[in-house]
Every structure is written in structure tokens, then in C-alpha cells.
Scaffold this motif. Sequence first.
Motif, PDB file in Angstrom:
ATOM      1  N   ARG A  86       0.854  -1.183   0.000  1.00 34.37           N
ATOM      2  CA  ARG A  86       0.000   0.000   0.000  1.00 34.37           C
ATOM      3  C   ARG A  86       0.894   1.239   0.000  1.00 34.37           C
ATOM      4  O   ARG A  86       2.106   1.134   0.199  1.00 34.37           O
ATOM      5  CB  ARG A  86      -0.913   0.015   1.229  1.00 34.37           C
ATOM      6  N   ALA A  87       0.314   2.393  -0.223  1.00 33.06           N
ATOM      7  CA  ALA A  87       1.084   3.630  -0.222  1.00 33.06           C
ATOM      8  C   ALA A  87       1.714   3.836   1.148  1.00 33.06           C
ATOM      9  O   ALA A  87       1.075   3.640   2.179  1.00 33.06           O
ATOM     10  CB  ALA A  87       0.188   4.812  -0.579  1.00 33.06           C
ATOM     11  N   ASN A  88       2.988   4.229   1.160  1.00 34.55           N
ATOM     12  CA  ASN A  88       3.689   4.440   2.419  1.00 34.55           C
ATOM     13  C   ASN A  88       4.809   5.450   2.219  1.00 34.55           C
ATOM     14  O   ASN A  88       4.900   6.101   1.173  1.00 34.55           O
ATOM     15  CB  ASN A  88       4.241   3.098   2.951  1.00 34.55           C
ATOM     16  N   MET A  89       5.662   5.565   3.201  1.00 30.78           N
ATOM     17  CA  MET A  89       6.760   6.525   3.137  1.00 30.78           C
ATOM     18  C   MET A  89       7.644   6.284   1.917  1.00 30.78           C
ATOM     19  O   MET A  89       8.090   7.217   1.254  1.00 30.78           O
ATOM     20  CB  MET A  89       7.608   6.430   4.412  1.00 30.78           C
ATOM     21  N   MET A  90       7.886   4.992   1.583  1.00 24.27           N
ATOM     22  CA  MET A  90       8.782   4.688   0.488  1.00 24.27           C
ATOM     23  C   MET A  90       8.193   5.095  -0.861  1.00 24.27           C
ATOM     24  O   MET A  90       8.898   5.621  -1.717  1.00 24.27           O
ATOM     25  CB  MET A  90       9.108   3.187   0.489  1.00 24.27           C
ATOM     26  N   THR A  91       6.895   4.868  -1.066  1.00 26.28           N
ATOM     27  CA  THR A  91       6.308   5.262  -2.341  1.00 26.28           C
ATOM     28  C   THR A  91       6.299   6.783  -2.474  1.00 26.28           C
ATOM     29  O   THR A  91       6.480   7.311  -3.569  1.00 26.28           O
ATOM     30  CB  THR A  91       4.873   4.728  -2.493  1.00 26.28           C
ATOM     31  N   GLU A  92       6.118   7.479  -1.367  1.00 30.24           N
ATOM     32  CA  GLU A  92       6.112   8.932  -1.422  1.00 30.24           C
ATOM     33  C   GLU A  92       7.512   9.494  -1.624  1.00 30.24           C
ATOM     34  O   GLU A  92       7.720  10.443  -2.366  1.00 30.24           O
ATOM     35  CB  GLU A  92       5.497   9.501  -0.147  1.00 30.24           C
ATOM     36  N   MET A  93       8.515   8.881  -0.961  1.00 30.05           N
ATOM     37  CA  MET A  93       9.875   9.394  -1.050  1.00 30.05           C
ATOM     38  C   MET A  93      10.525   9.078  -2.380  1.00 30.05           C
ATOM     39  O   MET A  93      11.284   9.873  -2.918  1.00 30.05           O
ATOM     40  CB  MET A  93      10.724   8.832   0.102  1.00 30.05           C
ATOM     41  N   SER A  94      10.256   7.912  -2.932  1.00 32.68           N
ATOM     42  CA  SER A  94      10.883   7.545  -4.201  1.00 32.68           C
ATOM     43  C   SER A  94      10.235   8.297  -5.351  1.00 32.68           C
ATOM     44  O   SER A  94      10.873   8.544  -6.370  1.00 32.68           O
ATOM     45  CB  SER A  94      10.765   6.040  -4.442  1.00 32.68           C
ATOM     46  N   GLY A  95       8.945   8.662  -5.205  1.00 30.62           N
ATOM     47  CA  GLY A  95       8.256   9.351  -6.284  1.00 30.62           C
ATOM     48  C   GLY A  95       7.791   8.419  -7.376  1.00 30.62           C
ATOM     49  O   GLY A  95       6.969   8.793  -8.197  1.00 30.62           O
ATOM     50  N   THR A  96       8.322   7.196  -7.421  1.00 31.97           N
ATOM     51  CA  THR A  96       7.954   6.277  -8.492  1.00 31.97           C
ATOM     52  C   THR A  96       7.597   4.901  -7.953  1.00 31.97           C
ATOM     53  O   THR A  96       7.453   3.961  -8.719  1.00 31.97           O
ATOM     54  CB  THR A  96       9.097   6.136  -9.512  1.00 31.97           C
ATOM     55  N   GLY A  97       7.485   4.745  -6.658  1.00 25.94           N
ATOM     56  CA  GLY A  97       7.095   3.463  -6.108  1.00 25.94           C
ATOM     57  C   GLY A  97       5.633   3.175  -6.420  1.00 25.94           C
ATOM     58  O   GLY A  97       4.845   4.085  -6.679  1.00 25.94           O
ATOM     59  N   THR A  98       5.273   1.900  -6.421  1.00 19.56           N
ATOM     60  CA  THR A  98       3.916   1.491  -6.769  1.00 19.56           C
ATOM     61  C   THR A  98       3.229   0.844  -5.579  1.00 19.56           C
ATOM     62  O   THR A  98       3.789  -0.054  -4.951  1.00 19.56           O
ATOM     63  CB  THR A  98       3.936   0.498  -7.945  1.00 19.56           C
ATOM     64  N   SER A  99       2.030   1.274  -5.274  1.00 17.37           N
ATOM     65  CA  SER A  99       1.201   0.663  -4.250  1.00 17.37           C
ATOM     66  C   SER A  99       0.350  -0.417  -4.901  1.00 17.37           C
ATOM     67  O   SER A  99      -0.414  -0.140  -5.832  1.00 17.37           O
ATOM     68  CB  SER A  99       0.297   1.717  -3.601  1.00 17.37           C
ATOM     69  N   ALA A 100       0.477  -1.668  -4.431  1.00 17.85           N
ATOM     70  CA  ALA A 100      -0.312  -2.765  -4.996  1.00 17.85           C
ATOM     71  C   ALA A 100      -1.800  -2.530  -4.790  1.00 17.85           C
ATOM     72  O   ALA A 100      -2.612  -2.863  -5.665  1.00 17.85           O
ATOM     73  CB  ALA A 100       0.113  -4.092  -4.366  1.00 17.85           C
ATOM     74  N   ALA A 101      -2.179  -1.958  -3.653  1.00 16.58           N
ATOM     75  CA  ALA A 101      -3.594  -1.696  -3.385  1.00 16.58           C
ATOM     76  C   ALA A 101      -4.162  -0.680  -4.378  1.00 16.58           C
ATOM     77  O   ALA A 101      -5.270  -0.860  -4.908  1.00 16.58           O
ATOM     78  CB  ALA A 101      -3.770  -1.192  -1.953  1.00 16.58           C
ATOM     79  N   MET A 102      -3.409   0.385  -4.634  1.00 19.04           N
ATOM     80  CA  MET A 102      -3.870   1.382  -5.599  1.00 19.04           C
ATOM     81  C   MET A 102      -3.862   0.824  -7.014  1.00 19.04           C
ATOM     82  O   MET A 102      -4.743   1.138  -7.832  1.00 19.04           O
ATOM     83  CB  MET A 102      -3.007   2.637  -5.509  1.00 19.04           C
ATOM     84  N   LEU A 103      -2.869  -0.012  -7.312  1.00 19.68           N
ATOM     85  CA  LEU A 103      -2.800  -0.639  -8.629  1.00 19.68           C
ATOM     86  C   LEU A 103      -4.012  -1.540  -8.860  1.00 19.68           C
ATOM     87  O   LEU A 103      -4.611  -1.546  -9.940  1.00 19.68           O
ATOM     88  CB  LEU A 103      -1.508  -1.439  -8.748  1.00 19.68           C
ATOM     89  N   ALA A 104      -4.402  -2.279  -7.816  1.00 22.51           N
ATOM     90  CA  ALA A 104      -5.582  -3.148  -7.923  1.00 22.51           C
ATOM     91  C   ALA A 104      -6.831  -2.327  -8.223  1.00 22.51           C
ATOM     92  O   ALA A 104      -7.671  -2.727  -9.043  1.00 22.51           O
ATOM     93  CB  ALA A 104      -5.759  -3.947  -6.639  1.00 22.51           C
ATOM     94  N   ARG A 105      -6.939  -1.183  -7.566  1.00 18.99           N
ATOM     95  CA  ARG A 105      -8.117  -0.326  -7.797  1.00 18.99           C
ATOM     96  C   ARG A 105      -8.087   0.240  -9.217  1.00 18.99           C
ATOM     97  O   ARG A 105      -9.125   0.277  -9.890  1.00 18.99           O
ATOM     98  CB  ARG A 105      -8.152   0.806  -6.774  1.00 18.99           C
ATOM     99  N   ASP A 106      -6.927   0.664  -9.687  1.00 17.18           N
ATOM    100  CA  ASP A 106      -6.827   1.187 -11.048  1.00 17.18           C
ATOM    101  C   ASP A 106      -7.246   0.137 -12.070  1.00 17.18           C
ATOM    102  O   ASP A 106      -7.951   0.431 -13.044  1.00 17.18           O
ATOM    103  CB  ASP A 106      -5.388   1.616 -11.325  1.00 17.18           C
ATOM    104  N   LEU A 107      -6.815  -1.107 -11.864  1.00 14.07           N
ATOM    105  CA  LEU A 107      -7.155  -2.178 -12.795  1.00 14.07           C
ATOM    106  C   LEU A 107      -8.662  -2.452 -12.788  1.00 14.07           C
ATOM    107  O   LEU A 107      -9.260  -2.717 -13.841  1.00 14.07           O
ATOM    108  CB  LEU A 107      -6.384  -3.447 -12.429  1.00 14.07           C
ATOM    109  N   GLN A 108      -9.265  -2.381 -11.615  1.00 12.90           N
ATOM    110  CA  GLN A 108     -10.711  -2.583 -11.518  1.00 12.90           C
ATOM    111  C   GLN A 108     -11.460  -1.486 -12.267  1.00 12.90           C
ATOM    112  O   GLN A 108     -12.430  -1.750 -12.987  1.00 12.90           O
ATOM    113  CB  GLN A 108     -11.143  -2.613 -10.060  1.00 12.90           C
ATOM    114  N   ILE A 109     -10.992  -0.250 -12.116  1.00 11.03           N
ATOM    115  CA  ILE A 109     -11.622   0.877 -12.810  1.00 11.03           C
ATOM    116  C   ILE A 109     -11.465   0.714 -14.321  1.00 11.03           C
ATOM    117  O   ILE A 109     -12.419   0.927 -15.082  1.00 11.03           O
ATOM    118  CB  ILE A 109     -11.005   2.206 -12.331  1.00 11.03           C
ATOM    119  N   ALA A 110     -10.269   0.312 -14.766  1.00 13.74           N
ATOM    120  CA  ALA A 110     -10.027   0.120 -16.198  1.00 13.74           C
ATOM    121  C   ALA A 110     -10.891  -1.011 -16.748  1.00 13.74           C
ATOM    122  O   ALA A 110     -11.432  -0.923 -17.857  1.00 13.74           O
ATOM    123  CB  ALA A 110      -8.547  -0.172 -16.445  1.00 13.74           C
TER     124      ALA A 110
END
Length: 300
Positions: A86-110
Motif C-alpha cells: 500500500r502507499a507508504n513513506m517509500m512510495t512517497e519518497m521515491s516518487g515512483t514506487g507502486t502501491s499494490a492496493a492502488m494498482l488493484a483499484r486502477d485495474l478494476q476501474i479500467a
Amino acid sequence: MTAALRALSAEPWAIRPDYLHFMAGLASLDRDGRTARRSAEGEDWFRLDLQAAAGPTAQRLEGARYTMLTSDGVAIVPIVGPIFPRANMMTEMSGTGTSAAMLARDLQIARDSAEVGAVMLMVDSPGGSPTGINALADQIYAMRGTKQVLAHVSGSAASAAYWLVSSANEIVVEKTSIVGSIGVVAAISKQVEPDANGELAIEIVSSNAPNKRPDPQSEDGEAEIRALLDSIETQFITDVARGRKTTAAKVKSDFGGGGSKVGAAAVAAGMADRVQTYERSYSQLARTAANERAARLSRR
């Protein structure tokens, strides 16, 4: 070993082992404001890079965190940087990290969007945490029967990232793309002498939980840790075999044995379908999306 690296390596990872050191470096950044600035710069770069790939007319898919929708009806879903549950400090600090939870939601929307005729996974990732990856791979695999899902690997699809893309309808790579690194790793630390402060941490576990803190330097402890990693790896290999329409034995023997393969060698091994440019991949999906939308209109 830094405290950040110890914290990261305490858990199993489906990632290139060298990338743990990079993430530990990010976690060790000071807190004088540079962290937030780097995060913002990374996010701006990521948006611009994704916009360039999707085209000037592309817009963020409504409700999605990462996904762009092109005027041709192609949803471009980026899997970029290390993958976390899920989104955390590492995804925010790297700027390019991926949250699996958000990715799952994006795929559902698509999947559910009438505007989306086909899906491209745009991939450049060293892998990440295996937590939730099996479910996400299942989700991608299930989409194959609904909309065409093509994974275009522009850089690398290693470990957990390959776990995901193996469930797409097709995997295409560029000439120097790197895929594979199938397996799970854990770097378990054990303090054997006092630290710089003269302190030695001692852990005592309850009587009926000897495997709660296995000793990585003992045969029994190593076996306990390896059994955990092997159980995750078994599911990893099973999902790859399913997605690539092959057997687990074939994955073990021909898919790099934990190593990676590049471009045409990955195709020859069965780890990818063909070598082609991003432009060709996009043109292919644009035609698929047009046909899907035409078929949808004809059914009305």
C-alpha cells in the motif's frame, strides 16, 4: 548494516536483492525538508514521463491513481519502481514506487470503464513485497477474458513485477529489457557483538514459539526461514506457469533459476512473447481498443 536496511530485510522480498540497499538509502534520508522536495520532484518527473508515453491528449482515468486513458481508448497502467502492499513513506519518497492496493483499484476501474478498450501495463520495476501480489496476479489474469492486457517492459520486470506481468495476455520486451529474477529472498540479521553504543540486543521468546525468532546461523533456523521463502516461491512459480501456459517444472528449468534474461533471450526461453518497441505495442493495442469499442456499440 544500517537500521533502515535491517528493517527492510527482516521481511521476505520478491525483488532484486541489490535494490534493498537503494531503498534503505531512501529510508535513511534526513528530515530537513529535502525528503519532501525530492518526493515532489520525483512525482513531477513521473507524471511528465507517463504523459509523454501516453500522448498529449491522454488524461488521468477518472478515479484512478496511476492510470492514463488515451484518446484511442487504451488504459496505460504504470508498474514503476519498487512495489509495496500500500502507499507508504517509500512510495512517497521515491516518487515512483507502486502501491499494490492502488494498482488493484486502477485495474478494476479500467476493467469496468466503457471508455477502455484495451489495457497496457507499462513496466519498469525491480519487484517488491510479495504481500498481495498473488491476488493482484489473479486479478490481471481474470481481466484477460474481459479486455486485452498487454505488458510492455521498457526497462525491467523483475521478481514481483514479473509475477504480475506473467498474468497478462502478452508480454513484450524491448531489446535490452530485463525479465525474471523469479524467487524470494530474506536477509536476516543477527547481532553478535555490541553496537556503537555498547548495547547488545537480546531477544527471548515464549516456550512454545521456538520458530518465532529462528537463528539464521543454525541448520534448524535456516531450514525454518527457507521453508517460509519456499512456500511463497511455490505460489510465485505456479502463477507464472499458469500465465505463461507452461508447467512449473519448465519455469524452474528454463526461466533463469532466479536470474534474469534480456530481450530476445527471454523470448527464446518462453518468458516473453516478442521483442518490439513501445510504439508498436501501443499501435497494436489501439487497434484492439477500436475493435472492442466498435463491437460494444454493435451490441447496443
